[in-house]
Design a protein around this motif. Structure first.
Motif, PDB file in Angstrom:
ATOM      1  N   VAL A 109       0.835  -1.214   0.000  1.00 24.04           N
ATOM      2  CA  VAL A 109       0.000   0.000   0.000  1.00 24.04           C
ATOM      3  C   VAL A 109       0.861   1.252   0.000  1.00 24.04           C
ATOM      4  O   VAL A 109       0.546   2.238  -0.672  1.00 24.04           O
ATOM      5  CB  VAL A 109      -0.955   0.003   1.205  1.00 24.04           C
ATOM      6  CG1 VAL A 109      -1.608   1.374   1.384  1.00 24.04           C
ATOM      7  CG2 VAL A 109      -2.032  -1.073   1.035  1.00 24.04           C
ATOM      8  N   HIS A 110       1.976   1.237   0.732  1.00 25.33           N
ATOM      9  CA  HIS A 110       2.799   2.450   0.818  1.00 25.33           C
ATOM     10  C   HIS A 110       3.553   2.746  -0.469  1.00 25.33           C
ATOM     11  O   HIS A 110       4.139   3.821  -0.599  1.00 25.33           O
ATOM     12  CB  HIS A 110       3.750   2.411   2.018  1.00 25.33           C
ATOM     13  CG  HIS A 110       4.514   1.144   2.212  1.00 25.33           C
ATOM     14  ND1 HIS A 110       4.144  -0.048   1.671  1.00 25.33           N
ATOM     15  CD2 HIS A 110       5.632   0.881   2.922  1.00 25.33           C
ATOM     16  CE1 HIS A 110       4.989  -0.987   2.037  1.00 25.33           C
ATOM     17  NE2 HIS A 110       5.903  -0.453   2.792  1.00 25.33           N
ATOM     18  N   PHE A 111       3.518   1.825  -1.439  1.00 30.33           N
ATOM     19  CA  PHE A 111       4.123   2.082  -2.745  1.00 30.33           C
ATOM     20  C   PHE A 111       3.092   2.192  -3.865  1.00 30.33           C
ATOM     21  O   PHE A 111       3.468   2.339  -5.034  1.00 30.33           O
ATOM     22  CB  PHE A 111       5.140   0.988  -3.077  1.00 30.33           C
ATOM     23  CG  PHE A 111       6.359   1.020  -2.197  1.00 30.33           C
ATOM     24  CD1 PHE A 111       7.185   2.132  -2.172  1.00 30.33           C
ATOM     25  CD2 PHE A 111       6.660  -0.048  -1.370  1.00 30.33           C
ATOM     26  CE1 PHE A 111       8.299   2.172  -1.355  1.00 30.33           C
ATOM     27  CE2 PHE A 111       7.771  -0.022  -0.552  1.00 30.33           C
ATOM     28  CZ  PHE A 111       8.594   1.093  -0.548  1.00 30.33           C
ATOM     29  N   MET A 112       1.811   2.108  -3.553  1.00 30.60           N
ATOM     30  CA  MET A 112       0.786   2.317  -4.569  1.00 30.60           C
ATOM     31  C   MET A 112       0.781   3.778  -5.017  1.00 30.60           C
ATOM     32  O   MET A 112       0.955   4.682  -4.199  1.00 30.60           O
ATOM     33  CB  MET A 112      -0.599   1.953  -4.014  1.00 30.60           C
ATOM     34  CG  MET A 112      -0.821   0.476  -3.772  1.00 30.60           C
ATOM     35  SD  MET A 112      -2.488   0.164  -3.111  1.00 30.60           S
ATOM     36  CE  MET A 112      -2.456  -1.607  -2.876  1.00 30.60           C
ATOM     37  N   ARG A 113       0.577   3.992  -6.318  1.00 29.13           N
ATOM     38  CA  ARG A 113       0.473   5.364  -6.818  1.00 29.13           C
ATOM     39  C   ARG A 113      -0.718   6.069  -6.189  1.00 29.13           C
ATOM     40  O   ARG A 113      -0.643   7.253  -5.860  1.00 29.13           O
ATOM     41  CB  ARG A 113       0.327   5.368  -8.341  1.00 29.13           C
ATOM     42  CG  ARG A 113       1.502   4.800  -9.108  1.00 29.13           C
ATOM     43  CD  ARG A 113       1.349   5.055 -10.597  1.00 29.13           C
ATOM     44  NE  ARG A 113       0.044   4.674 -11.098  1.00 29.13           N
ATOM     45  CZ  ARG A 113      -0.283   3.442 -11.496  1.00 29.13           C
ATOM     46  NH1 ARG A 113       0.617   2.470 -11.423  1.00 29.13           N
ATOM     47  NH2 ARG A 113      -1.490   3.175 -11.961  1.00 29.13           N
ATOM     48  N   GLU A 114      -1.830   5.349  -6.058  1.00 30.91           N
ATOM     49  CA  GLU A 114      -3.057   5.879  -5.465  1.00 30.91           C
ATOM     50  C   GLU A 114      -3.582   4.834  -4.477  1.00 30.91           C
ATOM     51  O   GLU A 114      -4.349   3.950  -4.858  1.00 30.91           O
ATOM     52  CB  GLU A 114      -4.097   6.156  -6.547  1.00 30.91           C
ATOM     53  CG  GLU A 114      -3.667   7.161  -7.598  1.00 30.91           C
ATOM     54  CD  GLU A 114      -4.709   7.294  -8.695  1.00 30.91           C
ATOM     55  OE1 GLU A 114      -5.809   7.813  -8.413  1.00 30.91           O
ATOM     56  OE2 GLU A 114      -4.424   6.857  -9.828  1.00 30.91           O
ATOM     57  N   PRO A 115      -3.186   4.925  -3.209  1.00 24.97           N
ATOM     58  CA  PRO A 115      -3.534   3.878  -2.245  1.00 24.97           C
ATOM     59  C   PRO A 115      -5.033   3.635  -2.095  1.00 24.97           C
ATOM     60  O   PRO A 115      -5.464   2.468  -2.035  1.00 24.97           O
ATOM     61  CB  PRO A 115      -2.914   4.388  -0.944  1.00 24.97           C
ATOM     62  CG  PRO A 115      -1.764   5.228  -1.390  1.00 24.97           C
ATOM     63  CD  PRO A 115      -2.240   5.905  -2.637  1.00 24.97           C
ATOM     64  N   VAL A 116      -5.836   4.684  -2.057  1.00 22.87           N
ATOM     65  CA  VAL A 116      -7.277   4.477  -1.894  1.00 22.87           C
ATOM     66  C   VAL A 116      -7.835   3.752  -3.106  1.00 22.87           C
ATOM     67  O   VAL A 116      -8.618   2.802  -2.979  1.00 22.87           O
ATOM     68  CB  VAL A 116      -8.007   5.812  -1.663  1.00 22.87           C
ATOM     69  CG1 VAL A 116      -9.529   5.612  -1.699  1.00 22.87           C
ATOM     70  CG2 VAL A 116      -7.591   6.422  -0.324  1.00 22.87           C
ATOM     71  N   ARG A 117      -7.415   4.158  -4.292  1.00 20.36           N
ATOM     72  CA  ARG A 117      -7.881   3.478  -5.503  1.00 20.36           C
ATOM     73  C   ARG A 117      -7.425   2.022  -5.531  1.00 20.36           C
ATOM     74  O   ARG A 117      -8.179   1.123  -5.932  1.00 20.36           O
ATOM     75  CB  ARG A 117      -7.379   4.203  -6.745  1.00 20.36           C
ATOM     76  CG  ARG A 117      -7.844   3.551  -8.045  1.00 20.36           C
ATOM     77  CD  ARG A 117      -7.314   4.280  -9.255  1.00 20.36           C
ATOM     78  NE  ARG A 117      -7.593   3.537 -10.483  1.00 20.36           N
ATOM     79  CZ  ARG A 117      -7.106   3.864 -11.669  1.00 20.36           C
ATOM     80  NH1 ARG A 117      -6.320   4.928 -11.803  1.00 20.36           N
ATOM     81  NH2 ARG A 117      -7.391   3.141 -12.730  1.00 20.36           N
ATOM     82  N   GLY A 118      -6.199   1.776  -5.095  1.00 25.94           N
ATOM     83  CA  GLY A 118      -5.698   0.416  -5.064  1.00 25.94           C
ATOM     84  C   GLY A 118      -6.530  -0.476  -4.155  1.00 25.94           C
ATOM     85  O   GLY A 118      -6.870  -1.609  -4.518  1.00 25.94           O
TER      86      GLY A 118
END
Length: 254
Positions: A109-118
């Protein structure tokens, strides 16, 4: 995720030593209450540390896994040929709605471009009543697997570190999950303890250019690199040494 344009074996040497024992505990959380016959998704699988744990518990053919890194996808597919392993980002999962009984994301999650969208995507592909779970190191509380390294680095570079990454402090994973529409979110912490016989055993994988820590080391010139290694050795000695790492874990229901 340019931080992870590295060989799969480099990641295994660097983070695999922590993520393998973490995966056992995280699977306990992510699979709790899930139908044993359900399909399971590993989001951001890397070279397959969590994938292997899920395959062992649920059966390899029941597991799907995705990662944006081609070397990681190739390594996971080779290790678990009966699993459905694909190259994809968390924000654009290549699966239909309501496909899985559980979706898990370990140290992602901390490397997702958009964590909420992920996390929304994880929820979309999980069936109603299914479970969505994620875990990240407690970088914000300076209790993560890499915190001993960053503690010394920040003596010389106060802005360095991973503490600002999404989800890496108390309550932030819960916020992300709630904004993504996941229900009944529960946040807990998991602890991993590793013993290293020597300083070199702990330190050497940091030179493999994996993740922000490895990238930071490679951004230094030779004199700066030598100075950092000396400072780390002065702080922690020649070994043995023990690293106790905490990870925040959030889990909820679709």
């Amino acid at each position: 995720m340019a931080y992870f344009d590295v060989a799969a074996e480099a990641y295994v040497q660097f983070m695999g030593r922590f993520s393998l024992p973490l995966a056992e505990q995280f699977a306990d959380v992510g699979l709790a209450g899930v139908d044993p016959s359900a399909r399971i998704l590993d989001v951001g699988c890397g070279p397959g540390m969590l994938t292997g744990t899920l395959a062992k518990r649920c059966g390899e053919a029941a597991v799907s896994a995705v990662d944006p890194s081609e070397p990681f996808v190739a390594a996971t597919a080779a290790s678990y040929p009966m699993a459905d392993v694909r190259r994809a980002s968390a924000e654009e999962l290549p699966f239909a709605d309501d496909t899985f009984g559980a979706a898990l994301a370990q140290l992602v999650v901390h490397f997702m471009r958009e964590p909420v969208r992920g996390v929304q995507e994880m929820a979309r592909v999980t069936e109603p009543g299914g479970r969505v779970s994620a875990c990240v190191w407690d970088h914000g509380g300076e209790r993560g697997a890499l915190s001993p390294y960053w503690k010394v680095v920040r003596r010389y570079d106060h802005g360095a570190g991973e503490g600002a990454l999404a989800g890496s402090w108390a309550g932030d994973l819960t916020r992300i999950f709630t904004e993504a529409g996941v229900r009944d979110v529960v946040e807990t912490e998991l602890i991993v303890t590793l013993d290293f016989a020597t300083f070199e055993e702990w330190w050497r994988p940091f030179t493999l250019a994996v993740g922000p820590a490895g990238a930071y080391f490679h951004s230094l010139n030779k004199i700066e690199q030598a100075g950092l290694v000396d400072a780390l050795r002065e702080e922690y000695g020649d070994g043995p040494m023990t690293v106790q790492a905490a990870a925040w874990t959030a889990t909820g229901v679709v």
